[in-house]
Design a protein around this motif. Structure first.
Motif, PDB file in Angstrom:
ATOM      1  N   ALA A   1       0.854  -1.190   0.000  1.00 27.59           N
ATOM      2  CA  ALA A   1       0.000   0.000   0.000  1.00 27.59           C
ATOM      3  C   ALA A   1       0.889   1.239   0.000  1.00 27.59           C
ATOM      4  O   ALA A   1       2.038   1.181   0.451  1.00 27.59           O
ATOM      5  N   PRO A   2       0.385   2.367  -0.520  1.00 30.53           N
ATOM      6  CA  PRO A   2       1.225   3.568  -0.638  1.00 30.53           C
ATOM      7  C   PRO A   2       1.934   3.979   0.647  1.00 30.53           C
ATOM      8  O   PRO A   2       3.147   4.215   0.638  1.00 30.53           O
ATOM      9  N   LEU A   3       1.218   4.057   1.762  1.00 32.79           N
ATOM     10  CA  LEU A   3       1.844   4.520   2.996  1.00 32.79           C
ATOM     11  C   LEU A   3       2.848   3.510   3.541  1.00 32.79           C
ATOM     12  O   LEU A   3       3.831   3.892   4.194  1.00 32.79           O
ATOM     13  N   GLU A   4       2.627   2.229   3.264  1.00 34.15           N
ATOM     14  CA  GLU A   4       3.603   1.224   3.696  1.00 34.15           C
ATOM     15  C   GLU A   4       4.905   1.373   2.920  1.00 34.15           C
ATOM     16  O   GLU A   4       5.998   1.218   3.482  1.00 34.15           O
ATOM     17  N   LEU A   5       4.806   1.634   1.607  1.00 38.93           N
ATOM     18  CA  LEU A   5       6.012   1.876   0.818  1.00 38.93           C
ATOM     19  C   LEU A   5       6.786   3.066   1.369  1.00 38.93           C
ATOM     20  O   LEU A   5       8.021   3.056   1.411  1.00 38.93           O
ATOM     21  N   TYR A   6       6.061   4.087   1.776  1.00 42.09           N
ATOM     22  CA  TYR A   6       6.698   5.303   2.269  1.00 42.09           C
ATOM     23  C   TYR A   6       7.368   5.083   3.622  1.00 42.09           C
ATOM     24  O   TYR A   6       8.489   5.554   3.849  1.00 42.09           O
ATOM     25  N   SER A   7       6.679   4.380   4.511  1.00 42.80           N
ATOM     26  CA  SER A   7       7.188   4.244   5.877  1.00 42.80           C
ATOM     27  C   SER A   7       8.077   3.026   6.075  1.00 42.80           C
ATOM     28  O   SER A   7       8.877   2.996   7.011  1.00 42.80           O
ATOM     29  N   ALA A   8       7.966   2.018   5.212  1.00 42.91           N
ATOM     30  CA  ALA A   8       8.770   0.802   5.372  1.00 42.91           C
ATOM     31  C   ALA A   8       9.256   0.298   4.014  1.00 42.91           C
ATOM     32  O   ALA A   8       8.880  -0.782   3.562  1.00 42.91           O
ATOM     33  N   PRO A   9      10.107   1.070   3.320  1.00 40.52           N
ATOM     34  CA  PRO A   9      10.613   0.633   2.011  1.00 40.52           C
ATOM     35  C   PRO A   9      11.482  -0.615   2.149  1.00 40.52           C
ATOM     36  O   PRO A   9      12.201  -0.771   3.138  1.00 40.52           O
ATOM     37  N   ALA A  10      11.409  -1.499   1.164  1.00 40.18           N
ATOM     38  CA  ALA A  10      12.137  -2.764   1.242  1.00 40.18           C
ATOM     39  C   ALA A  10      13.635  -2.580   1.050  1.00 40.18           C
ATOM     40  O   ALA A  10      14.437  -3.349   1.572  1.00 40.18           O
ATOM     41  N   ASN A  11      14.023  -1.571   0.281  1.00 43.77           N
ATOM     42  CA  ASN A  11      15.441  -1.365  -0.002  1.00 43.77           C
ATOM     43  C   ASN A  11      15.698   0.099  -0.348  1.00 43.77           C
ATOM     44  O   ASN A  11      14.777   0.919  -0.377  1.00 43.77           O
ATOM     45  N   ARG A  12      16.939   0.396  -0.639  1.00 42.57           N
ATOM     46  CA  ARG A  12      17.319   1.790  -0.904  1.00 42.57           C
ATOM     47  C   ARG A  12      16.633   2.317  -2.164  1.00 42.57           C
ATOM     48  O   ARG A  12      16.223   3.480  -2.196  1.00 42.57           O
ATOM     49  N   PHE A  13      16.500   1.474  -3.196  1.00 43.94           N
ATOM     50  CA  PHE A  13      15.875   1.951  -4.432  1.00 43.94           C
ATOM     51  C   PHE A  13      14.446   2.428  -4.168  1.00 43.94           C
ATOM     52  O   PHE A  13      14.057   3.509  -4.599  1.00 43.94           O
ATOM     53  N   VAL A  14      13.658   1.630  -3.453  1.00 44.63           N
ATOM     54  CA  VAL A  14      12.271   2.011  -3.160  1.00 44.63           C
ATOM     55  C   VAL A  14      12.245   3.273  -2.305  1.00 44.63           C
ATOM     56  O   VAL A  14      11.442   4.189  -2.534  1.00 44.63           O
ATOM     57  N   ALA A  15      13.136   3.353  -1.332  1.00 48.32           N
ATOM     58  CA  ALA A  15      13.176   4.512  -0.441  1.00 48.32           C
ATOM     59  C   ALA A  15      13.486   5.793  -1.208  1.00 48.32           C
ATOM     60  O   ALA A  15      12.925   6.858  -0.909  1.00 48.32           O
TER      61      ALA A  15
END
Length: 408
Positions: free
Chosen positions: A265-279
Motif C-alpha cells: 500500500a502507498p503509505l507502507e512503501l513510504y514508511s517501510a521501504p524494502a530497499n534503498r531503491f524504493v526509499a
C-alpha cells in the motif's frame, strides 16, 4: 470483473546483433514477475523509464508474447489468446484515437468489431438474426444524417451504451466532433470512454496522463480514481510519476531493471521501504542517505558527530563496522549546535510559500548533498550555517552491501 495473476513471467527480446561464432542471448527486460491484482483492485506499476512496466502491460494485453511464465485473467490462462479474446481494454499514452472518426464512432469502435458485442445486453436471438445485408446497409448509411441511417438491433444498443458512457464522462456534447477538434483532456476522456464502453474484465492504462499539463493531470487523475471505484473494474495503471502512484493506487508495485522490488500500500512503501531503491524512488524530495561508522554498541560516528541510539538497536547493528542511514527531508529539523546534530551549510533555497525546501552540505560529508523540508516561517538564506537534528524513530537503516532495509 476478474483478478489478473502473473506467475514467473519472463520476457526476452532477441538481440539486434549477432557476434560471429556466438549464439545470441537476447535482452531480458522482465525477470520472474509474480503479481496478483485482486478483483476490483487499482494496482499501479511505477518505476523509472526502461524498467519494463509498459512491456509488462503489453504482455497482459497480448500485444507481446510471453517468453516464459503464466498470465491468467479470472479463471482463464490467456498466454495464447489473441488480444481481442482476452476481454481487456487498454488506454494508451498517445490516446490512439482514429482521426477520421467522430467521438461517437471512436467510442463505438470496439463494440462494432467484437464478435459478441461485449458490454451490451443484446439478446442472442436478435444478434444472430441480423442479416449480412442489414449490417452492410447500417455501415453504408452511417455517414448520413441521423434520420436517414438504417439501424439494426445491435446498432440501437451500441448507441445506448455509447450515450451512457458519454454521459458518465461528461462528453455527450462532443459526440459529433472529430479528435482534432478536442483538447488534450477531452481526448483523454474519449480514450477512457472507448475502454469503458466495452465493459471489460480489466483496464490497462499506460501513462495516460503524460501528455496533459500539471493542472489537468491533477483533475483527470481524480476523475480516473472515482470512475474506477464506481465501476469496480480491475485496473492496472503504469506511470513513472510517484505522486500519481501514491495518490491513485490501492497498492503499488515498484519496478526496477525488469524486477519487482516491492508491492505494498502507498503509505507502507513510504514508511517501510524494502530497499534503498524504493526509499529513494517513493517520496519527493527523495530520502537522504549517509554512511556512518558504528562504535559499539549503538553509537553512530562521523568526524565530530556522535549519536547514540536506544539500546534496542544493538541487536540490529550487531558487529557492523558501518551502517547506511536513510532519513526523509521532513524528518530533519533545525536544532541548536551539539555533537548529536549535523552541521550543514545551505546551498539552495526553494521557497514554495507553504513550505521551504533546502539543499545543504554536511560538514562531515562534503561529497553529499541533503534535502531538508522546513516550515515557511523559517527564514533561511544561502550560505547560512545550520545544525540539523533527528529522532531515532524517524530514521531507516540499510545494509551497506545489499542496500536492503533492516528492521528492529
Amino acid at each position: 470483473m476478474a483478478a489478473v495473476i502473473l506467475e514467473k513471467v519472463y520476457k526476452r527480446f532477441p538481440s539486434l546483433s549477432k557476434a560471429e561464432g556466438k549464439r545470441p542471448q537476447g535482452v531480458a527486460v522482465l525477470r520472474s514477475i509474480d503479481l496478483t491484482v485482486e478483483d476490483g483492485e487499482f494496482m499501479v506499476l511505477v518505476g523509472p523509464s526502461g524498467c519494463g512496466k509498459s512491456t509488462l502491460l503489453r504482455l497482459i494485453a497480448g500485444l507481446e508474447t510471453v517468453t516464459a511464465g503464466t498470465i491468467s485473467v479470472g479463471d482463464r490462462r490467456v498466454n495464447d489468446l489473441p488480444p481481442k479474446d482476452r476481454n481487456i481494454a487498454m488506454v494508451f499514452q498517445s490516446y490512439a484515437l482514429y482521426p477520421h472518426l467522430t467521438v461517437f464512432d471512436n467510442l463505438a469502435f470496439g463494440l462494432r468489431r467484437s464478435d459478441h458485442a461485449p458490454g451490451l445486453n443484446l439478446e442472442k436471438d436478435n444478434y444472430e438474426a441480423t442479416a449480412p445485408w442489414q449490417t452492410a446497409l447500417s455501415a453504408l448509411s452511417r455517414p448520413l444524417p441521423a434520420f436517414l441511417r438504417y439501424q439494426t438491433a445491435a446498432d440501437r444498443q451500441i448507441q445506448q451504451q455509447v450515450e451512457r458512457v458519454a454521459q458518465r464522462l461528461q462528453i455527450s456534447e462532443l459526440l459529433d466532433r472529430l479528435p482534432r477538434q478536442l483538447s488534450g483532456g477531452q481526448k483523454q476522456r474519449v480514450a477512457l470512454g472507448r475502454a469503458i464502453a466495452r465493459n471489460p474484465q480489466a483496464f490497462l492504462m499506460d501513462e495516460p496522463l503524460s501528455n496533459l499539463d500539471a493542472k489537468l493531470r491533477t483533475e483527470t487523475r481524480t476523475q480516473i480514481v472515482e470512475l474506477q471505484r464506481n465501476l469496480g473494474i480491475t485496473t492496472i495503471y503504469v506511470t513513472h510519476d510517484q505522486t500519481e502512484a501514491m495518490t491513485m493506487g490501492d497498492r503499488i508495485a515498484v519496478m526496477n531493471q525488469g524486477e519487482i522490488q516491492q508491492i505494498a500500500a502507498p503509505l507502507e512503501l513510504y514508511s517501510a521501504p524494502a530497499n534503498r531503491f524504493v526509499a529513494e524512488f517513493i517520496g519527493s524530495p527523495p530520502m537522504n542517505f549517509l554512511t556512518f561508522s558504528v562504535q559499539a554498541p549503538t553509537t553512530l560516528c562521523a568526524g565530530e558527530f556522535r549519536y547514540t541510539l536506544p539500546t534496542e538497536w544493538a541487536e540490529l547493528l550487531g558487529s557492523s563496522s558501518e551502517i547506511l542511514v536513510g532519513i526523509r527531508p521532513e524528518h530533519l529539523h533545525l536544532s541548536p549546535p551539539a555533537t548529536k546534530n549535523l552541521a550543514v551549510q545551505v546551498t539552495v533555497v526553494e521557497a514554495l510559500g507553504h513550505e521551504t525546501f533546502l539543499r545543504v552540505q554536511p560538514r562531515e560529508f562534503p561529497a553529499v548533498s541533503l534535502s531538508v523540508r522546513v516550515p515557511a516561517e523559517e527564514r533561511v538564506q544561502l550560505g547560512d550555517e545550520l545544525w540539523l537534528g533527528f529522532e531515532p524513530e524517524q530514521i531507516h537503516f540499510f545494509d551497506p552491501q545489499t542496500e536492503t532495509r533492516l528492521a528492529v
